[in-house]
Motif scaffolding. Structure first.
Motif, short mmCIF file in Angstrom:
data_model
loop_
_atom_site.label_atom_id
_atom_site.label_comp_id
_atom_site.label_asym_id
_atom_site.label_seq_id
_atom_site.Cartn_x
_atom_site.Cartn_y
_atom_site.Cartn_z
N UNK A 135 0.89 -1.18 -0.08
CA UNK A 135 0.02 0.07 -0.01
C UNK A 135 0.78 1.10 0.11
N UNK A 136 0.56 2.18 -1.25
CA UNK A 136 1.51 3.42 -1.05
C UNK A 136 0.47 4.55 -0.30
N UNK A 137 1.40 5.27 0.45
CA UNK A 137 0.68 6.37 1.32
C UNK A 137 1.44 7.41 0.65
N UNK A 187 1.77 -6.71 1.70
CA UNK A 187 2.94 -7.09 3.06
C UNK A 187 3.41 -5.67 3.22
N UNK A 188 3.33 -4.57 3.03
CA UNK A 188 4.23 -3.49 3.29
C UNK A 188 3.34 -2.12 2.95
N UNK A 189 3.47 -1.08 3.63
CA UNK A 189 3.15 0.31 3.53
C UNK A 189 4.13 0.94 2.96
N UNK A 190 4.25 1.68 1.91
CA UNK A 190 5.37 2.51 1.46
C UNK A 190 4.87 3.99 1.63
N UNK A 245 3.24 -1.39 12.08
CA UNK A 245 4.33 -2.23 12.35
C UNK A 245 3.67 -3.37 13.55
N UNK A 246 2.82 -3.13 14.32
CA UNK A 246 2.39 -3.94 15.24
C UNK A 246 1.45 -4.85 14.63
N UNK A 247 0.91 -4.37 13.43
CA UNK A 247 -0.18 -5.16 12.61
C UNK A 247 0.47 -6.20 11.81
N UNK A 248 1.75 -6.28 11.52
CA UNK A 248 2.47 -7.03 11.08
C UNK A 248 3.05 -6.52 9.53
N UNK A 249 2.80 -5.39 9.31
CA UNK A 249 3.09 -4.73 8.01
C UNK A 249 4.69 -4.26 8.00
N UNK A 250 5.37 -4.45 7.19
CA UNK A 250 6.67 -3.81 7.03
C UNK A 250 6.45 -2.29 6.54
N UNK A 251 7.17 -1.47 6.99
CA UNK A 251 7.23 -0.02 6.52
C UNK A 251 8.47 0.30 5.90
#
Length: 289
Positions: A63-65, A136-139, A160-166
């Motif tokens: 997911x891109x923010x 799997x990640x948030x960019x 990060x607590x929810x298991x997503x890489x940042x």
């Protein structure tokens, strides 16, 4: 491939209490955007799900923010809609361009009220979760997202607590201090081909901070002359070539492939990593991809 996305732009009602950023940008010093932000709220351009297109995690569902505003003014920036909001900015950039320079089609003033939404971090978290699917990640990108790093802290902790890489996509001019150790930084120092003054675009002390963190450095290469600039920058930073990616300049598949033909050979001989720009090959310069 279909992207899941939320394109934001909430208009005047969402912007109450914010100070305007429409002011002249001096060519003597980098733009100062500190007054653009208010406690606990983020200035957001768009949120969408796609695959990471560059660097060590290319192809990873993410997911891109994309956040608004930047402290640089790159002429070839492909996200000018996050920061180019005044005629004065356009004129300031033009003053730095060489005679006969062919300006890109998107070099025009965008409407800040249409492009930027002001959202609390919990609302941003909800929107990220709503489009996450198999990501799997948030960019976190921009603009320059580290301009808002203080306000991002609770969001990053929850992600990060929810298991997503940042991951952060950053130009390397704003210190990563106080951000969690588990965050990854894709640092893209700008070369002279961006037509930013060197005092804006290069902070060797900050680049050294990034080198001590979980990070890679990415350089956009348009011609062989750019390679010497990369060498000059890395002479000030302790980072192995295995963490340095060279990427072809361009916003079309044709332009990227043309440069990649010789750039791949450079990487093979020098030991630098090569990064294609997958998102541009797959989707072109379309927003929300």
């Amino acid at each position: 491939m279909q992207q899941i996305k939320i394109i934001l732009g909430l208009g005047r009602s969402s912007r109450k209490g914010f100070l305007s950023t429409r002011r002249a940008v001096s060519t003597a010093s980098a733009p100062d955007l500190k007054d653009a932000y208010v406690e606990h709220q983020l200035r957001v351009s768009e949120i969408f799900q796609t695959v990471q297109g560059e660097g060590p995690f290319v192809g990873r569902p993410s997911v891109f923010l994309r956040l608004g505003f930047c402290n640089l003014q790159c002429i070839w920036c492909d996200t000018k809609f996050t920061w180019l909001y005044s005629k004065q900015q356009v004129e300031d950039v033009r003053k730095r361009l060489p005679a006969g320079f062919s300006e890109p089609e998107d070099f025009a003033v965008f409407n800040e009220e249409q492009e930027i939404s002001v959202l609390g971090w919990r609302t941003v978290l909800e929107k990220i979760q709503s489009v996450r699917s198999g990501a799997q990640a948030v960019v976190i990108s921009g603009g320059e997202p580290l301009l808002q790093k203080r306000k991002l802290l609770p969001l990053i902790q929850e992600l990060m607590s929810s298991g997503l890489d940042v991951e952060f996509e950053t130009n390397g001019t704003v210190s990563p201090s106080k951000l969690p150790e588990g965050v990854h930084f894709n640092v893209s120092p700008k070369l002279s081909n961006s037509y930013n003054p060197e005092s804006w675009r290069l902070r060797h002390d900050v680049l050294q901070e990034f080198a001590q963190r979980r990070s890679v450095f990415k350089f956009v290469i348009g011609n062989p002359r750019d390679l010497q600039e990369v060498e000059d920058i890395l002479a000030h930073v302790s980072i192995p070539k295995s963490r340095v990616f060279l990427m072809p300049e361009g916003v079309t598949a044709e332009a990227i492939n043309r440069t990649s033909e010789w750039l791949v050979e450079v990487c093979k001989k020098s030991g630098y990593m090569y990064s294609h720009r997958l998102h541009l090959i797959l989707f072109g310069s379309k927003r929300g991809t």
